[in-house]
Write a protein that holds these residues in place. Sequence first.
Motif, short mmCIF file in Angstrom:
data_model
loop_
_atom_site.label_atom_id
_atom_site.label_comp_id
_atom_site.label_asym_id
_atom_site.label_seq_id
_atom_site.Cartn_x
_atom_site.Cartn_y
_atom_site.Cartn_z
N ILE A 48 -6.77 0.08 -26.91
CA ILE A 48 -7.73 0.22 -25.79
C ILE A 48 -9.47 0.49 -26.61
O ILE A 48 -10.41 0.62 -26.42
CB ILE A 48 -7.55 2.23 -25.12
CG1 ILE A 48 -6.17 1.39 -24.05
CG2 ILE A 48 -8.20 2.98 -24.33
CD1 ILE A 48 -5.73 2.72 -23.68
N TRP A 51 -11.02 -2.35 -27.47
CA TRP A 51 -11.52 -3.16 -26.29
C TRP A 51 -12.90 -2.23 -25.85
O TRP A 51 -13.96 -2.56 -25.11
CB TRP A 51 -10.66 -2.49 -24.77
CG TRP A 51 -10.73 -3.30 -23.39
CD1 TRP A 51 -11.66 -4.60 -23.23
CD2 TRP A 51 -11.17 -2.15 -22.46
NE1 TRP A 51 -11.93 -4.16 -21.95
CE2 TRP A 51 -12.00 -3.02 -21.49
CE3 TRP A 51 -10.41 -1.10 -22.32
CZ2 TRP A 51 -11.59 -2.32 -19.63
CZ3 TRP A 51 -10.56 -0.91 -21.25
CH2 TRP A 51 -11.49 -1.11 -20.32
N ARG A 52 -13.29 -1.36 -25.49
CA ARG A 52 -13.56 0.36 -25.18
C ARG A 52 -15.09 -0.20 -26.36
O ARG A 52 -16.26 0.52 -26.04
CB ARG A 52 -13.33 1.47 -24.87
CG ARG A 52 -12.45 1.27 -23.70
CD ARG A 52 -11.86 2.21 -23.35
NE ARG A 52 -12.71 3.46 -22.63
CZ ARG A 52 -12.70 4.92 -22.40
NH1 ARG A 52 -11.77 5.29 -22.23
NH2 ARG A 52 -13.79 5.27 -22.34
N THR A 185 -6.66 8.28 -32.06
CA THR A 185 -6.34 6.60 -32.54
C THR A 185 -5.54 7.04 -33.82
O THR A 185 -4.37 6.46 -34.21
CB THR A 185 -6.73 5.54 -31.97
OG1 THR A 185 -7.17 5.05 -30.59
CG2 THR A 185 -5.97 4.81 -32.55
#
Length: 300
Positions: A48, A51-52, A185
Amino acid sequence: MRDLAELLVLGAVWGASFLFMRWSAADFGTLTLAWLRVSGGALFLLPILLWRQGRAPLVQMQQRWRPMLFIGLVNSAAPFALFAYALQHLPAGPASILNATVPMWTALVAWVWIAQTPTALRVLGLLLGFVGVVLLVNARSAGVQAGELHLLGALACLLATLNYAVAAIGTQRWLSGLSPLAVATGSQLAAAAWLLLPGVLAWPAQWPGGRAWLALLGLAGLCTGLAYLLYFRLFARVGPSKAVTVTFLIPLFAILWGALFLGERLSPSMLGGGLLVLAGTALSLGLVKLREKPKPPAAP
């Protein structure tokens, strides 16, 4: 309204973590469960993040690897292992109520670490919370008698919440420039690194059952990956003091899940101790304030 909705979702998800740990801790063991939980959370969050936000946050995390390692230890690795141990000796309800001491510890840590002197009401809150903790530690509940293991489980919960408080202040001081997703993360990656060797070496001799694996998926995906994404986003928007108010909601949901799925019941001493802890938490957060008497108008 959005913040309140996210707080409710976060409280429900983190409340479920106590149920999942009750279902999985005995099968996996303390260190292995904590390692698999943070590793699963990291695997959930890393794609995530890439991707972002691309690779830029990874460079920022690398530049701040020392504070990131520290936050990973005190915000995930140590408390997750401590709670995995505690939930083998305590019901979900009392453990979640002890988790509500995070704001009290945060007030103490802020007092010692950044010289944020508490008000008299907050000191009263700390004292009330301490009395509540003593009642909980000495309480008897369904299927668990007060004794040495009960005491060790309660102490493990309190040490875990102290770690959370240190992490809250440390994140604010050292990682404030990073995005919430990057902090979430990075902390899970760091925690996985801390627990890799202990988790592998402590792998259980008997393969865990199906329910334990499903509970682990819930812990890693929902209660770690998704929950930390929500938490650090709230942390960035409303600040640490308001973000930790989620600890009010966690016991309510944990008690609900424990009653529905584990048949747990609260004893009067547990209820009284829990109310004192929550009252002390409200005072230590500064949510309860005395009204000042209006000053008389100055004489013309």
